[in-house]
Every structure is written in C-alpha cells, then in structure tokens.
Design a protein around this motif. Structure first.
Motif: not given
Length: 448
Positions: A415-443
C-alpha cells in the motif's frame, strides 16, 4: 450428460471450415499482413488425452495454498467465513444456475423474488430504504456511487479517505477519468480518516466524501463526526461497509449516509482466488431514479396476487443509451442468491452473534499478540482486522508461516513504503482458539 473433454478431430475441423466457406485455417487470418505474423512454432506443450490432461491440471492445482489444508489469517477484502451447506444446494439448481436477466417476469418469478429478498436484506442491514439487485463487486459499487454523487450535485471534487481499500481507490480513479472528476485523497491518522484534513479540503465544490466502515485497516471510522462536518457543505456522504460488521455496528443509514456500498463476499461466497464477488448498493429514496444496475420491485397482478418485476428501467443504458445513469446494465444474480441464502440460513439474530464472534476472536488474538511481544501498530476501535509491526519483512514471514500450514496477513508495504514491516491480520469465526494460539506462537518464533 456432462462433457468435460471435447477433442476436435480433423474431420470436425474440415466440416467447420467448409461451413464458413474457407479452405484452411490460414485463410481466416488473411487480413493480417505477413510481416507481422509469427512464423515459428509457439512453445506449447503437446496435446494430451483426457486422463493425462486431468492429471496435469490436478498437479498444477495442488501447487495452490488452499483454505482446506491451511489456516488463513489473511483478509484485506476477501475473508475465510463459514459457508452454510445449503448455499451450494440452492445455487446449483438449474433454474438459478443458468438464469440470466429476468426480462420476462411471467416466467422468472423465482429469480425475481430471490433478488427482491437480497435487496430487502441489504436495506435492513444498511438502514437505507432502497438497495439494487447487486453489482459486480464492492469496488465497482463504490465507484458507481462516486459518479452518481457527481451527477446529482453537478460538482467535480470527490474527497476519498486513504483508509478506503487501495484497490477500491484505484477503481474510483479509473471511473473518474470519464466525467473528469477531481479525486482528492484524505490522509489517515493512526489508521482513521484525518478529520482536520477532511475539514480543510471540504468546500462548496465537493460532490461527496467517501469513507470505509470498518476501514481497510480494520478501524471503525467516526461516522457521526464525518456527517457533522458535511452539514456545513452540500456534499453527499458515501460509506463503503462490510455487511457482516453491520450485524453489530450502527448502520451508516443511521448516521445520515446518502449511499452505502460494499461487498457480500462475507456471506456465502468462497475466497476463490479473489473473485467473482457481489457488490451491493443502497441509497435514499430521492436517488431512486439514478441508482445504477437492476432494481426489482414488488407488485400485484390483475388477480391481486403478489408478483415481482424489473422496475424503473428507464434509468438504464438499453433504453436511455448515453443518457443512462450508469454503464452497469446487469447484476451478480448467482452470487447475490448465494449471499441471500447464507443470510437467511444465519438469520437476523445469528448474524449479530456471528459479528460478535468475529470481534471476540479478534480481540483474543490481539491479547495473545501483545503477550508474545508483537506490537499492535494502530491502536483503537476495530472489528476483526488489526495491523501489527514486525521486525522482519512480511514477505519472508509469510513464506515461513506457509511452511507451518498458515496463510499469513496482508503485507501493507504494498500500500505504501511507510508500512514496511507491517502486516494486516484478519480473524473470522472459523478460527479456533487452538489455531490462534498456534499461529501467534509460530509468528513470534519466526519474527524473533
């Protein structure tokens, strides 16, 4: 019978050539000068039989990162939502699947009623009195709203927030070239439209102000404050809105919006590589005769029975030609039907619960990200998307996440060079607590 594979024999080819009166395929290109024709053999693979072709296409398809084998946290306009199984059952019926514009109401009542139901549900969600039968996608609908505002006010200046989806802004600019509109982009502060910049640019030449709600960064725009600014000028208020969020948020119609547009991909339409989608367009009664696209109305026949018809067609290009209010002379009937079925299956109360579930899971993820030491870049009110700041390039992090079975967020550097290193994340109803926890750990592990 289904024919997936139709090979053409030499006999078929000769019969077709004879039918149109030419001796060879080369004769079809006789008007093209020899000096511009390609003389060699194109670097194409040899033809395959049906079995081998299916194997080859399957191999190529398996290279795609699909949502069945990976857990997605990517949003930015296309989301991984639950698809009620009834959707495919209904839209696969031949009466709907093969339907075109229902010009003949006496044989199209089912299609017309489905479209009317779509219009009704969009009107209720947006708190606007009128909605059309759908448009190609959210970006198209928003650009059509901009052009309508210019035609209605006889002004050329359009103020568009930079917190509106960047692809929608590009569509607006493309649409604006024809009527010669002046598109002025308004800065955002901390991911929300800069009201001071908006106030400075707002003047008597302004046709409309365009904001997104929730906006591209997931933030919730202060529509009341924007509308208050507009009271000082005779400019129209256009809001692009995620209809799922309107299951919980106060709808734009209650903030005095003149036109509300958006995309119903969130209801019953899979991600499917970015399209096709289904745009919606809702507006006030005073713009009824200028609304673009199809409009289905409810009436009664000579026996007093309820019926449905295409209405106010004098607005359209097949009647008014160059004087039409829009180039759009169609709609996304099948995808609008999918969204209608999904909304009906979810129900009014279910839709509110679904919106709340998206918000709750997104807030849980935000909490986990903070605990993992990953900062939230744009703090404030949000729906189900958020911006985080990473220490490594987002492109690298997403490649590593994919190895772990996760589709990461949108790289905002696009979108813009000012957002170097920025990530837009989306969380919907299909994501489980376990998936969120695992994603955050890996990230967190990849980000260091």
């Amino acid at each position: 019978m289904e024919y997936r594979y139709l090979p053409m024999t030499e006999r078929d080819k000769n019969e077709m050539l004879a039918a149109i009166g030419v001796a060879s395929t080369e004769d079809l290109f006789s008007d093209i000068p020899e000096n511009v024709r390609y003389k060699g053999e194109m670097n194409l693979k040899k033809p395959l039989n049906e079995y081998a072709l299916k194997e080859e296409l399957t191999r190529l398809a398996n290279k795609n990162a699909n949502l069945k084998e990976n857990r997605s946290f990517l949003g930015a306009g296309v989301y991984d939502h639950f698809l009620p199984s009834v959707v495919d059952h209904v839209i696969s019926r031949s009466e709907f699947y093969t339907a075109y514009t229902p010009y003949q109401p006496e044989i199209s009542q089912g299609e017309l009623q489905a479209i009317f139901e779509f219009q009704t549900m969009i009107s209720e969600l947006t708190a606007m009195p009128i909605a059309n039968s759908s448009m190609y996608d959210g970006g198209t609908a928003l650009a059509e709203a901009v052009n309508l505002s210019a035609a209605q006010t006889k002004k050329k200046k359009i103020l568009v927030s930079k917190a509106v989806h960047p692809e929608s802004r590009e569509v607006i600019k493309t649409y604006a070239k024809g009527p010669g509109l002046d598109i002025v982009e308004i800065d955002h502060t901390n991911g929300v439209t800069d009201l001071e910049h908006l106030e400075r640019e707002l003047d008597g030449q302004t046709a409309s102000v365009v904001v997104q709600y929730p906006n591209f960064f997931g933030r919730i725009e202060p529509l009341k404050e924007v509308q208050h600014l507009l009271e000082t000028q005779d400019a129209m208020f256009i809001v692009s809105s995620n209809p799922l969020a309107l299951g919980y948020l106060t709808p734009p119609g209650e903030f005095g919006a003149d036109i509300v547009t958006g995309d119903t991909q969130v209801f019953g339409i899979p991600a499917q590589f970015g399209g096709p989608h289904c745009g919606y367009f809702a507006t006030s009664k005073k713009l009824m005769r200028k609304i673009p696209g199809r409009l289905v109305g409810q009436t009664t026949d000579e026996d007093g029975k309820r019926g449905y018809v295409l209405t106010l067609q004098a607005r359209e290009q097949h009647i008014r030609r160059e004087k039409a209010t829009s180039n759009i002379c169609s709609n996304q009937a099948l995808n609008a039907l999918a969204s209608s079925v999904a909304m009906s299956a979810i129900g009014k109360q279910g839709l509110r619960k679904l919106a709340i579930l998206n918000m709750q899971k997104a807030r849980y993820m935000k909490q986990q990200l903070k605990q993992a030491g990953i900062p939230i870049a744009l703090e404030g009110l949000f729906f189900n998307e958020m911006v985080i700041k990473l220490t490594h390039p987002v492109e690298h992090i997403n490649r590593e996440l994919l190895k772990k079975g996760f589709i990461g967020g949108y790289d905002l550097k696009k979108v813009s060079p000012e957002f170097e290193g920025h990530m837009l994340l989306a969380v919907t109803e299909t994501r489980t607590k376990e998936e969120i926890d695992s994603f955050v750990k890996e990230l967190g592990d990849i980000n260091g």
